[in-house]
Motif scaffolding. Structure first.
Motif, PDB file in Angstrom:
ATOM      1  N   ALA A  30      13.008   0.569   4.196  1.00 21.68           N
ATOM      2  CA  ALA A  30      12.276  -0.460   4.816  1.00 21.68           C
ATOM      3  C   ALA A  30      12.356  -0.525   6.147  1.00 21.68           C
ATOM      4  O   ALA A  30      11.563  -0.833   7.000  1.00 21.68           O
ATOM      5  N   GLN A  31      13.733  -0.271   6.500  1.00 35.03           N
ATOM      6  CA  GLN A  31      13.886  -0.390   7.991  1.00 35.03           C
ATOM      7  C   GLN A  31      13.276   0.682   8.786  1.00 35.03           C
ATOM      8  O   GLN A  31      12.630   0.379  10.064  1.00 35.03           O
ATOM      9  N   VAL A  59       5.307  -4.452   5.583  1.00 36.55           N
ATOM     10  CA  VAL A  59       6.147  -3.230   5.138  1.00 36.55           C
ATOM     11  C   VAL A  59       5.719  -2.951   3.625  1.00 36.55           C
ATOM     12  O   VAL A  59       5.654  -1.798   3.057  1.00 36.55           O
ATOM     13  N   GLY A  60       5.839  -4.121   2.757  1.00 40.48           N
ATOM     14  CA  GLY A  60       5.609  -4.153   1.570  1.00 40.48           C
ATOM     15  C   GLY A  60       4.125  -3.650   1.101  1.00 40.48           C
ATOM     16  O   GLY A  60       4.039  -2.579   0.105  1.00 40.48           O
ATOM     17  N   ARG A 102       3.236   0.037  -0.775  1.00 41.97           N
ATOM     18  CA  ARG A 102       2.523  -0.052  -1.977  1.00 41.97           C
ATOM     19  C   ARG A 102       1.341   1.037  -1.881  1.00 41.97           C
ATOM     20  O   ARG A 102       1.125   1.778  -2.732  1.00 41.97           O
ATOM     21  N   VAL A 103       0.827   1.020  -0.586  1.00 40.36           N
ATOM     22  CA  VAL A 103      -0.359   2.024  -0.305  1.00 40.36           C
ATOM     23  C   VAL A 103       0.153   3.577  -0.763  1.00 40.36           C
ATOM     24  O   VAL A 103      -0.554   4.257  -1.115  1.00 40.36           O
ATOM     25  N   VAL A 104       1.300   3.838  -0.145  1.00 44.39           N
ATOM     26  CA  VAL A 104       1.748   5.118  -0.454  1.00 44.39           C
ATOM     27  C   VAL A 104       2.533   5.385  -1.441  1.00 44.39           C
ATOM     28  O   VAL A 104       3.540   6.214  -1.798  1.00 44.39           O
ATOM     29  N   GLN A 105       2.379   4.270  -2.357  1.00 41.78           N
ATOM     30  CA  GLN A 105       3.236   4.538  -3.707  1.00 41.78           C
ATOM     31  C   GLN A 105       4.658   4.631  -3.700  1.00 41.78           C
ATOM     32  O   GLN A 105       5.160   5.574  -4.336  1.00 41.78           O
ATOM     33  N   VAL A 121       4.689   8.562   6.696  1.00 42.21           N
ATOM     34  CA  VAL A 121       3.078   8.054   6.780  1.00 42.21           C
ATOM     35  C   VAL A 121       3.119   6.704   6.757  1.00 42.21           C
ATOM     36  O   VAL A 121       2.537   6.257   7.668  1.00 42.21           O
ATOM     37  N   ALA A 122       3.980   6.078   5.937  1.00 45.27           N
ATOM     38  CA  ALA A 122       3.855   4.669   6.049  1.00 45.27           C
ATOM     39  C   ALA A 122       4.247   4.216   7.365  1.00 45.27           C
ATOM     40  O   ALA A 122       3.696   2.987   8.047  1.00 45.27           O
TER      41      ALA A 122
END
Ligand SMILES: Nc1ncnc2c1ncn2[C@@H]1O[C@H](COP(=O)(O)OP(=O)(O)O)[C@@H](O)[C@H]1O
Ligand SMILES: [Mg+2]
Lengths: 573, 358
Positions: free
Chosen positions: B97-98, B119-120, B124-127, B149-150
């Motif tokens: 997350a950081q 961030v959340g 989720r998009v990158v699973q 990627v995220a």
């Protein structure tokens, strides 16, 4: 149409130019200039002074110095001392390294810890201890010998060349040990097995494979030991002077007795400097050509050689060596610290804490010295670790033009023996524009300079292990260079920089050879006071100060081990 | 959404030109792959675009902003780009997350709650939902890749740069991530430069491919264009397997190679000029020896030197009669021919692509 595009382009370029200013650049430039000033000023003065005359230049000082019979003798003694120290260090360090790296000798951890202890013990403390142990008249070992045999002659006389070689070697063999243990740890047994499969016998394998592989490490350990002995001041001053001979370092020091003969000191210093540089160059070549890279095989298994019935005799032999460097000296220091009269048996009536109260609280000069040492240690370590970190960051990330020169200057003091550095600083800072002589500042500068290579090497290794990608990833996401330094680099470099801080601190609190020339009555440090107390015969106070120094050292060493997760000897340099 | 214009960019290392007069236009929202062998200057180009390096000549424009020129380089942090590194360059001392949230710290006026929400969402998009508190060291290679990627996407960059992002993954995962990256591109439509040395990857992922050779763009076009109309020998050989035939133009639409004559897919040749042809192995058909002549088709005779069974196709090496040519032919694996056998080679004129460079 074309006009408007043109205007737009130049406007954007101007904006680009403003946006493009790197606000961190002044930091890097200032860092680079600091190291240049720190190194260049004293060395330039040193060279200048050695050839300076009333008018123009002269080689008169060199001629004078090398015609001097006494100096030629001192030079000879230095060579003898250095050569034998190197040789005996190999004779002790190499088998020790082999035992711990390759055999099933018991107590390997303990042995490594003891070698590490010898490595960090200030040699002049060892010399003092051995004066108490093996001085011809009062030395404890000699008294025991006389009591036992009824003989009248002493068994040992530490005030001789062989005594000096012995004591110096006790704290120098770890250099050979480090070089060799680190190399042996890298030679996979399969290299040796390969030779064995091809029909080489046990001795054949040792001679044809193992020995050539470790030879560069042994020779370079020898060179490091020689360098150590060349630059040493304390032990020769304690042991050689009473024996009636000088080495180069003590001779340089004696040039500073009133009236100071600075030009001669400079003229002696330059050849010593060059000799050191030459030896280090040789060592680099040696390691560079057939470096560890060829030796390295990461997955290789190391086979342990079973010593059989020789396991415990081998351990006993190790303890004999350690008795010389650790057990006996530490014991006699402890005894002297707690005894009213150090030469008497330690009976209840002889036990006292008076030495401690006297040294730590009552005697003003020891109290001041402890404060000075701690103050200088903290200041130098903090400033030094910070500067070393910035410098190695600058050189690793190539932030300024001439970063190679910056790296060279940061490592340059390795070739400068303490007394030479002191001569240079004495010349540089007793006259305008910087008059620092007589203040703690000159000691601070001396220590900062002298410890810079250690700090730089440690932080260089640290930054090398942090890929630049990690910083660039931060940059592209919007963080400026200084911000990335704070958020990414600093947290990752922290333990390495703590280690650098500790290495510098350890180096500072034990420093004698530069301090002895640069101190003034108000700026005495622990090592200098220990040295002076000898003249007064205050062995109790010496012992207390020595133990305090050792306590600080070992406390710092344990911080390093916690920070790096390995022991101090693992450093490969 | 701006595009990128790279004009005549150059950068040397020592005496070697890493990037040497490179020009490239990336349209807004387009994904262009920089494809080329190792050492051709792909990474250097990308680092120039990112602002880590200063060009010796040339300019880099994003929309109407000139970001790099020899006189001024806007530093990376002010270029509104994001980059995904070959090593992923995740910060080992920060949690997932950081890591992902880091770039959002520099978006002024973005409330903390909003930051966490973004961030959340992106995780989720990158699973990777549920992995927020992990450290990079506790993730698999593929998961680390997704974090990278995220981290790049969450800042909504104007330009996205990727340097061989899949090269550290194993083959299966690499295949899967190709489609994943293409899907993300279609979802976010960020102008993207994608560096790779893998032509298959470039073909799957990109809108257009720029083939780089020694620091310049050798050819740029869609995968189809590059494959069917390579302009240089280098491009022809780099994109798929090919047969190269050197010869001399004898007519506007024919060349001679020794005693052989090839009708080619061009009718503007200058007789006497040296030209080279590229003929794809699967455009050559194996026929019976002494097959009848046809209009617009080259028929050659040859003997099979080697036949390698590759599953769906068989890779033949055929020595052409009366010539030093050995051509590769990819034929369906239905009929297997043995080495030593005589065959006819049927090469339609359209398969003989003339290369611009001799
Ligand atoms: N930091 C550097 N120092 C010296 N040469 C470099 C450096 N980076 C790249 N090069 C050289 O520039 C050329 C292009 O490198 P690079 O852009 O990394 O190629 P690619 O990413 O296509 O493999 C190579 O010849 C490489 O050796
Ligand atoms: Mg690359």
């Amino acid at each position: 149409m074309s006009v408007s595009t043109h205007r737009r382009a130049s406007g954007a370029t101007l904006r680009g130019r403003l946006e493009g200013v790197d606000r961190s650049l002044p930091v890097w430039v200032a860092t680079a200039l600091a190291i240049v000033a720190l190194m260049a000023l004293p060395l330039a003065w040193l060279g200048y002074m050695s050839v300076g005359a009333e008018q123009g230049t002269t080689f008169g000082h060199y001629r004078e110095v090398f015609r001097d019979e006494a100096l030629r003798k001192a030079l000879w003694h230095t060579l003898v001392l250095a050569f034998w120290t190197g040789l005996v260090s190999v004779a002790l360090g190499a088998p020790l390294a082999w035992l711990t790296a390759r055999t099933n000798v018991p107590g390997k951890k303990l042995i490594r810890a003891l070698v590490m202890a010898s490595f960090v013990t200030p040699p002049f403390l060892g010399a003092f201890a051995w004066v108490m142990l093996a001085g011809p008249n009062a030395g404890l070992l000699n008294r025991m010998w006389r009591d036992l045999t009824g003989a009248t002659d002493p068994l040992l006389d530490i005030f001789t060349m062989s005594g000096l070689v012995f004591v110096v070697t006790m704290y120098t063999f770890p250099y050979v040990y480090i070089m060799l243990a680190n190399t042996l740890a890298l030679i996979a047994s399969d290299l040796e097995d390969a030779a064995a499969i091809h029909g080489a016998g046990r001795l054949g394998v040792a001679l044809t494979i193992t020995l050539p592989l470790v030879a560069p490490a042994i020779v370079s350990g020898f060179i490091l030991a020689v360098l150590q002995a060349l630059a040493l001041f304390g032990s020769p001053a304690i042991l050689a002077l009473p024996a009636g001979f000088h080495t180069i370092t003590t001779q340089v020091w004696s040039f500073f007795h009133f009236p100071p003969k600075v030009e001669q000191a400079a003229a002696v210093s330059i050849p010593l400097l060059l000799a050191t540089a030459l030896l280090l160059l040789m060592q680099k070549r040696l390691l560079g050509r057939r470096g560890y890279a060829t030796v390295g095989g990461k997955g290789g298994q190391r086979r342990t050689i079973a010593l059989g019935i020789w396991r415990y005799p081998a351990l006993a032999a190790v303890f004999v060596v350690m008795a010389g460097s650790i057990f006996l000296p530490y014991a006699v220091l402890a005894k002297a610290a707690f005894a009213r009269a150090w030469a008497q048996p330690l009976t209840w009536s002889n036990v006292t804490l008076a030495n401690f109260t006297f040294t730590l609280f009552e005697y003003s000069s020891t109290k001041a010295a402890i404060l000075n040492t701690v103050e200088l240690g903290l200041a130098t370590a903090t400033m030094g670790a910070g500067l070393a970190a910035l410098l190695s960051y600058v050189t690793n990330r190539r932030l300024v033009v001439g970063h190679q020169l910056v790296a060279f200057l940061a490592l340059a003091p390795v070739v400068i023996p303490g007394v030479v550095l002191a001569v240079a600083l004495f010349i540089a800072y007793t006259r305008p524009p910087f008059v620092l002589y007589g203040t703690l500042a000159i000691l601070f500068v001396a220590y900062l300079t002298k410890e810079m290579p250690v700090g730089y090497a440690q932080s260089d290794a640290t930054f090398r292990s942090i890929p630049p990608d990690l910083e660039e990833a931060g940059r592209i996401l919007g963080a400026g260079r200084l911000r990335v330094l704070r958020d990414v680099t600093a947290p990752l470099a922290r333990s390495g920089i703590i280690a650098a801080w500790c290495f510098i601190f350890i180096g500072v609190i034990r420093e004698l050879s530069a301090s002895i020339i640069l101190f003034t009555p108000n700026t005495r440090v622990m090592s200098v006071v220990i040295f002076d107390l000898k003249e007064e015969g205050q062995f109790g106070a010496i012992a207390v100060l020595g133990l305090a120094m050792l306590a600080m050292t070992f406390a710092t060493v344990s911080v390093v081990q916690a920070a790096l997760g390995r022991d101090v000897l693992g450093v490969k340099e | 959404m701006p595009g990128v214009a790279i004009k005549d960019l150059a950068r040397h290392y020592g005496g070697v030109a890493a990037v040497d007069g490179l020009s490239l236009d990336v349209k807004p929202g387009e994904l262009v792959a920089l494809l080329g062998p190792s050492g051709c200057g792909k990474t250097t180009t990308l680092r120039l675009v990112a602002g880590f390096l200063k060009p010796e000549s040339g300019e880099i424009w994003v929309g109407d902003r000139c970001l790099s020129s020899p006189s001024a380089v806007v530093p990376p942090e002010r270029r509104r780009m994001a980059m995904i590194f070959q090593s992923y360059a995740l910060w080992p001392h920060m949690t997932v997350a950081q890591n992902v949230a880091y770039g959002l710290r520099f978006k002024r006026g973005l409330p903390r709650a909003e930051r966490e929400k973004k961030v959340g969402e992106i995780l989720r998009v990158v699973q990777l939902a549920g992995y927020e508190a992990r450290y990079p060291g506790e993730l698999s290679g593929g998961q680390q890749q997704r974090v990278a990627v995220a981290r790049a996407l969450v800042v909504e960059p104007e330009i996205l740069l990727l340097d061989e992002p899949l090269s550290n993954l194993d083959a299966n995962l690499r295949e899967e991530m190709r489609f994943e990256i293409r899907r993300l591109h279609e979802e976010f439509a960020i102008t993207t430069l994608y560096v790779t040395h893998d032509q298959g990857e470039a073909m799957v992922i990109s809108d257009r491919i720029a083939v780089l050779e020694r620091g310049r763009v050798a050819q740029i076009g869609t995968a189809d264009e590059l494959f069917h109309q390579p302009r240089t020998r280098f491009v022809a050989e780099f994109i798929g397997k090919t047969n190269l035939v050197d010869g001399m133009a004898v007519k506007p639409d024919a060349i001679a190679h020794g005693p052989l004559t090839f009708r080619v897919a061009s009718d503007t040749l200058v007789p006497g000029a040296h030209v080279a042809l590229s003929i794809r192995p699967h455009h050559i058909e194996l026929v019976a020896p002494n097959a009848p002549k046809e209009d617009g088709v080259n028929i050659l005779q040859g003997s099979i030197e080697r036949a390698s069974f590759l599953g769906e196709t068989v890779d033949y090496q055929v020595a052409v009669k009366d010539s030093d040519l050995v051509v590769r032919v990819a034929a369906p694996a239905v009929a297997r021919l043995r080495p030593g056998g005589l065959v006819g080679l049927r090469i339609p004129r359209a398969a003989c692509v003339v290369l611009a460079e001799g």
